[in-house]
Design an enzyme around this catalytic site. Structure first.
Site, PDB file in Angstrom:
ATOM      1  N   GLY A   8      30.657  -5.629 -21.929  1.00 42.07           N
ATOM      2  CA  GLY A   8      29.679  -4.547 -21.122  1.00 42.07           C
ATOM      3  C   GLY A   8      30.644  -3.375 -20.482  1.00 42.07           C
ATOM      4  O   GLY A   8      30.091  -2.164 -20.633  1.00 42.07           O
TER       5      GLY A   8
ATOM      6  N   THR B 218      23.428 -12.180 -25.449  1.00 42.65           N
ATOM      7  CA  THR B 218      22.732 -11.294 -25.380  1.00 42.65           C
ATOM      8  C   THR B 218      21.623 -11.171 -26.630  1.00 42.65           C
ATOM      9  O   THR B 218      22.171 -11.239 -27.502  1.00 42.65           O
ATOM     10  CB  THR B 218      23.556  -9.819 -25.088  1.00 42.65           C
ATOM     11  OG1 THR B 218      24.341  -9.572 -24.067  1.00 42.65           O
ATOM     12  CG2 THR B 218      22.540  -8.450 -25.305  1.00 42.65           C
TER      13      THR B 218
ATOM     14  N   VAL C 200      27.208  -6.174 -13.325  1.00 42.27           N
ATOM     15  CA  VAL C 200      26.020  -5.875 -14.185  1.00 42.27           C
ATOM     16  C   VAL C 200      26.910  -5.379 -15.492  1.00 42.27           C
ATOM     17  O   VAL C 200      27.851  -4.435 -15.257  1.00 42.27           O
ATOM     18  CB  VAL C 200      25.199  -4.871 -13.641  1.00 42.27           C
ATOM     19  CG1 VAL C 200      24.256  -4.517 -14.471  1.00 42.27           C
ATOM     20  CG2 VAL C 200      24.478  -5.599 -12.302  1.00 42.27           C
ATOM     21  N   GLY C 201      26.469  -5.610 -16.620  1.00 42.12           N
ATOM     22  CA  GLY C 201      27.008  -5.151 -17.730  1.00 42.12           C
ATOM     23  C   GLY C 201      26.264  -3.888 -18.337  1.00 42.12           C
ATOM     24  O   GLY C 201      25.625  -3.257 -17.579  1.00 42.12           O
ATOM     25  N   ASP C 202      26.484  -3.604 -19.616  1.00 40.52           N
ATOM     26  CA  ASP C 202      25.901  -2.524 -20.185  1.00 40.52           C
ATOM     27  C   ASP C 202      24.233  -2.544 -20.566  1.00 40.52           C
ATOM     28  O   ASP C 202      23.640  -1.616 -20.444  1.00 40.52           O
ATOM     29  CB  ASP C 202      26.520  -1.901 -21.486  1.00 40.52           C
ATOM     30  CG  ASP C 202      26.595  -3.291 -22.561  1.00 40.52           C
ATOM     31  OD1 ASP C 202      26.862  -4.286 -21.976  1.00 40.52           O
ATOM     32  OD2 ASP C 202      26.233  -2.986 -23.666  1.00 40.52           O
TER      33      ASP C 202
END
Ligand code: ASP
Length: 289
Positions: free
Chosen positions: A207, A154, A183-185
């Protein structure tokens, strides 16, 4: 800027000089925007684009692969002055997802997913590319090697511009081996990305824990309640840790104070302040700010 909290694996050690150089280039990109009078939003986009284009950072061109060998990219952008925000999740054909997030920010929406997000972005002139162009040999090898031990990455940037405006941007390929659709953060405003008139924050790490903690909004609430930036960010990472997650974040407040804590082995990161040279740390744990 940051380029992801995680382990200091052989890849990062082998490419340490290039990683450092890319962080510096990202800072120079933001610096150029700020010095010609541009705002914090354009500066964080400029920085994140550089980080997305580097094949050893997990975003854009260097994105981690899902368990089925495809890429699914997410990014978010937030402007502190009016809390305008834009984000995309699960996109596969956008070279620089942070620019797609900007296109969403300029629409009436905040978060768009998949092919519909791609349509909004390309209609706004954002560059598309074949999903196959993202799939690099070293990421295939990493997927094969890490099938059972998720690794991460990231990238992100926060900026305070000359008018006092704050902005935050984060972009990711997620976690190597993640199931398609996860889907992560990163694209979630208040979890992985946040800016208001007090503070700008961009997160990296596991996440799920950052989402459950609401990390960036938590930092912001603590700052609004009078906590110092170091105290607020440490408390936020403690809450993430209490949920079993590790990671890091970069945070910048309206007074120009910086915090870049992480609980992992490493978090490549860099800092530029007006009047000083850009500096980047890859393997070093040096405290900053
Ligand atoms: N936070 C990202 C995610 O969970 C991954 C990372 O930062 O390494 O998708």
């Amino acid at each position: 800027v940051h380029a992801g909290a995680g382990g200091l694996g052989p890849e990062l050690r082998e490419h340490e000089a290039e990683c450092r150089q890319t962080l510096i280039e990202a800072l120079c990109g933001a610096q150029a925007v700020v010095e010609r009078g541009g705002d914090a939003v354009d500066a964080v986009i400029a920085a994140v684009r550089v980080l997305e284009d580097f094949e050893y950072f997990n975003a854009g061109t260097g994105a981690a692969l899902c368990s089925d060998g495809t890429v699914q990219l997410s990014a978010a952008l937030m402007r502190g002055s009016d809390r305008a925000a834009g984000a995309v999740a699960g996109v596969r054909t956008i070279r620089n997802p942070i620019v797609a997030a900007q296109a969403v920010m300029q629409s009436h929406q905040v978060l768009m997913i998949g092919a519909d997000a791609e349509r909004v972005a390309t209609a706004a002139g954002v560059e598309a590319q074949s999903p196959h162009a993202f799939v690099r040999d070293h990421m295939r090898a990493r997927l094969a090697a890490h099938a059972h031990a998720h690794d991460r990455g990231t990238v992100g940037a926060v900026c305070l511009d000359r008018s006092g405006g704050l902005a935050a941007a984060t972009s990711t390929g997620g976690i190597t081996g993640q199931p398609p659709g996860r889907v992560g953060d990163t694209p979630l405003i208040g979890a992985g990305t946040w800016a208001n008139d007090r503070v700008a924050v961009s997160c990296t790490g596991e996440g799920e824990a950052f989402i459950r903690s609401g990390t960036t909004r938590y930092v912001s609430m603590l700052v609004e309640a009078g906590a110092g930036l170091a105290e607020a960010t440490a408390a936020a990472l403690e809450d993430v840790a209490a949920l079993g997650g590790d990671g890091g974040l970069i945070a910048l407040d309206a007074g120009g104070r910086v915090a870049m804590p992480f609980t992992t082995e490493s978090m490549p990161r860099g800092l530029w302040r007006a009047g000083a040279d850009p500096t980047a740390w890859v393997a070093e744990r040096d405290p900053v700010g």
